[in-house]
Enzyme design. Structure first.
Site, PDB file in Angstrom:
ATOM      1  N   GLY A   8      26.258  44.988  27.811  1.00 27.78           N
ATOM      2  CA  GLY A   8      24.865  45.450  27.781  1.00 27.78           C
ATOM      3  C   GLY A   8      24.807  46.838  27.154  1.00 27.78           C
ATOM      4  O   GLY A   8      23.913  47.636  27.450  1.00 27.78           O
ATOM      5  N   MET A  13      20.662  51.436  30.238  1.00 23.61           N
ATOM      6  CA  MET A  13      21.758  51.863  31.117  1.00 23.61           C
ATOM      7  C   MET A  13      23.097  51.816  30.379  1.00 23.61           C
ATOM      8  O   MET A  13      23.925  52.721  30.502  1.00 23.61           O
ATOM      9  CB  MET A  13      21.809  50.976  32.364  1.00 23.61           C
ATOM     10  CG  MET A  13      20.709  51.248  33.362  1.00 23.61           C
ATOM     11  SD  MET A  13      20.788  52.909  34.053  1.00 23.61           S
ATOM     12  CE  MET A  13      22.230  52.764  35.092  1.00 23.61           C
ATOM     13  N   ASP A  34      27.233  43.384  23.409  1.00 23.38           N
ATOM     14  CA  ASP A  34      25.787  43.177  23.551  1.00 23.38           C
ATOM     15  C   ASP A  34      25.357  42.263  22.415  1.00 23.38           C
ATOM     16  O   ASP A  34      25.755  42.497  21.259  1.00 23.38           O
ATOM     17  CB  ASP A  34      25.050  44.530  23.458  1.00 23.38           C
ATOM     18  CG  ASP A  34      23.630  44.449  23.994  1.00 23.38           C
ATOM     19  OD1 ASP A  34      22.866  43.576  23.530  1.00 23.38           O
ATOM     20  OD2 ASP A  34      23.271  45.236  24.879  1.00 23.38           O
ATOM     21  N   THR A  78      23.837  45.378  37.313  1.00 26.38           N
ATOM     22  CA  THR A  78      22.680  44.509  37.078  1.00 26.38           C
ATOM     23  C   THR A  78      22.129  44.020  38.409  1.00 26.38           C
ATOM     24  O   THR A  78      22.900  43.683  39.318  1.00 26.38           O
ATOM     25  CB  THR A  78      23.105  43.297  36.221  1.00 26.38           C
ATOM     26  OG1 THR A  78      23.837  43.773  35.105  1.00 26.38           O
ATOM     27  CG2 THR A  78      21.906  42.493  35.760  1.00 26.38           C
ATOM     28  N   THR A  79      20.809  43.953  38.516  1.00 29.21           N
ATOM     29  CA  THR A  79      20.177  43.507  39.759  1.00 29.21           C
ATOM     30  C   THR A  79      19.355  42.237  39.500  1.00 29.21           C
ATOM     31  O   THR A  79      19.144  41.843  38.354  1.00 29.21           O
ATOM     32  CB  THR A  79      19.241  44.599  40.316  1.00 29.21           C
ATOM     33  OG1 THR A  79      18.258  44.895  39.321  1.00 29.21           O
ATOM     34  CG2 THR A  79      20.012  45.858  40.675  1.00 29.21           C
ATOM     35  N   ALA A 102      26.883  47.605  42.880  1.00 26.79           N
ATOM     36  CA  ALA A 102      25.995  48.551  43.566  1.00 26.79           C
ATOM     37  C   ALA A 102      24.568  48.350  43.061  1.00 26.79           C
ATOM     38  O   ALA A 102      24.326  48.418  41.859  1.00 26.79           O
ATOM     39  CB  ALA A 102      26.429  49.990  43.318  1.00 26.79           C
ATOM     40  N   ASN A 104      22.364  50.407  43.494  1.00 29.76           N
ATOM     41  CA  ASN A 104      21.933  51.723  43.026  1.00 29.76           C
ATOM     42  C   ASN A 104      23.136  52.663  42.990  1.00 29.76           C
ATOM     43  O   ASN A 104      23.810  52.833  43.998  1.00 29.76           O
ATOM     44  CB  ASN A 104      20.837  52.281  43.930  1.00 29.76           C
ATOM     45  CG  ASN A 104      20.026  53.353  43.225  1.00 29.76           C
ATOM     46  OD1 ASN A 104      20.592  54.261  42.615  1.00 29.76           O
ATOM     47  ND2 ASN A 104      18.722  53.252  43.294  1.00 29.76           N
ATOM     48  N   HIS A 132       9.094  51.455  39.417  1.00 30.00           N
ATOM     49  CA  HIS A 132      10.007  51.421  38.273  1.00 30.00           C
ATOM     50  C   HIS A 132       9.239  51.350  36.957  1.00 30.00           C
ATOM     51  O   HIS A 132       8.057  50.991  36.933  1.00 30.00           O
ATOM     52  CB  HIS A 132      10.948  50.216  38.368  1.00 30.00           C
ATOM     53  CG  HIS A 132      12.069  50.407  39.339  1.00 30.00           C
ATOM     54  ND1 HIS A 132      11.918  50.214  40.691  1.00 30.00           N
ATOM     55  CD2 HIS A 132      13.362  50.804  39.159  1.00 30.00           C
ATOM     56  CE1 HIS A 132      13.065  50.461  41.304  1.00 30.00           C
ATOM     57  NE2 HIS A 132      13.957  50.827  40.409  1.00 30.00           N
ATOM     58  N   LYS A 136      11.256  46.644  33.645  1.00 31.92           N
ATOM     59  CA  LYS A 136      12.180  46.093  34.645  1.00 31.92           C
ATOM     60  C   LYS A 136      11.861  44.626  34.873  1.00 31.92           C
ATOM     61  O   LYS A 136      10.699  44.255  35.063  1.00 31.92           O
ATOM     62  CB  LYS A 136      12.066  46.880  35.959  1.00 31.92           C
ATOM     63  CG  LYS A 136      13.085  46.442  37.000  1.00 31.92           C
ATOM     64  CD  LYS A 136      13.126  47.409  38.166  1.00 31.92           C
ATOM     65  CE  LYS A 136      14.043  46.914  39.263  1.00 31.92           C
ATOM     66  NZ  LYS A 136      15.440  46.769  38.836  1.00 31.92           N
TER      67      LYS A 136
END
Ligand SMILES: NC(=O)c1ccc[n+]([C@@H]2O[C@H](COP(=O)([O-])OP(=O)(O)OC[C@H]3O[C@@H](n4cnc5c(N)ncnc54)[C@H](O)[C@@H]3O)[C@@H](O)[C@H]2O)c1
Length: 223
Positions: A8, A13, A34, A78-79, A102, A104, A132, A136
């Site tokens: 990415g 990020m 990427d 990544t979330t 994580a 965050n 945010h 997002k």
């Protein structure tokens, strides 16, 4: 030197991670994957000890699996995807690599989660508002879901829904508001620059290979 691949790497990020890895004395950039750069993750795995993934909810699980199968440690930021599937993949992987996740990487956000748990024991009723930038993809944020999970485990009662605000101008922000008889207590954390996440990312890069378990969630485990 720890050789770090970034998955990415053309994103908001990923770009900040490439800069931080290049600037730190004990890490070097081993590759930037990427689709926007025309480079597949598979092309950079050979030269990497650790891969940091900041991509999309659709791709993060497969990316982490590819790292683990190649024996490369994965640090996942990544979330918005199912962590149980990633846990199962990491725990059944026989490549000898670890996976650290994580929601965050900012130390202030981690402290907000820690303090929230202490407050919940005395003022259990609370609400979470997360704010945010408008690009997002997931809502509520991974941080908000993790905060709710931790507060719940500490005896708190997080009211539903978690409130998600998406606006241009924002980066990553969260407020936890506790309410008791005749009083409220608010905790707020603001990431106003993506550099706020980089000390946590570098800490994870340095520690992921030393973790006792194949799969670990939360920066607090490294502090
Ligand atoms: N954990 C944290 O502290 C933290 C902080 C900020 C953002 N995030 C999360 O990080 C993720 C990325 O956020 P962003 O703002 O950088 O997004 P972004 O859209 O700017 O970047 C994502 C990048 O991933 C690339 N990509 C897509 N598929 C890919 C694949 N298969 N392999 C490699 N790269 C691929 C895209 O081309 C894009 O460049 C989001 O899930 C966000 O919620 C986490």
């Amino acid at each position: 030197m720890i050789k770090v691949g970034v998955s990415g790497a053309a994103g908001r990020m990923g770009d900040a991670v490439c800069e931080a890895v290049g600037a730190a004395e004990d890490t070097e950039l081993a590759g930037r994957a990427d689709p926007a750069l025309g480079v597949e993750l598979g092309e950079i795995l050979d030269g990497a000890d650790v891969v940091v993934d900041f991509t999309t909810p659709e791709t993060a699980l497969d990316n982490a699996r590819a790292c683990l199968e190649a024996g490369v440690h994965a640090v996942v930021g990544t979330t918005g995807f199912d962590l149980d599937q990633l846990r199962a993949a990491a725990e059944s992987s026989d490549g000898g690599a670890n996976c650290f996740v994580a929601p965050n990487f900012a130390i202030g956000a981690v402290l907000m989660m820690e303090v929230s748990q202490a407050i919940a024991a005395h003022m259990p009723e609370c609400e979470i508002v997360e704010l945010h930038h408008d690009r997002k993809l997931d809502a509520p944020s991974g941080t908000a879901k993790r905060t709710a999970e931790l507060i719940g485990a500490a005896g708190g009662n997080v009211h539903e829904p978690i409130h998600s605000v998406r606006l241009p101008g924002l980066v990553a922000h969260q407020e936890v508001i506790f309410g008791g008889e005749g009083q409220t207590l608010s905790l707020r954390h603001d990431s106003i620059d993506r550099r706020s996440f980089m000390p946590g990312v570098l800490l994870a890069v340095r520690e992921v290979g030393n973790l006792p378990d194949r799969f670990t969630v939360g920066l607090e485990k490294l502090l």
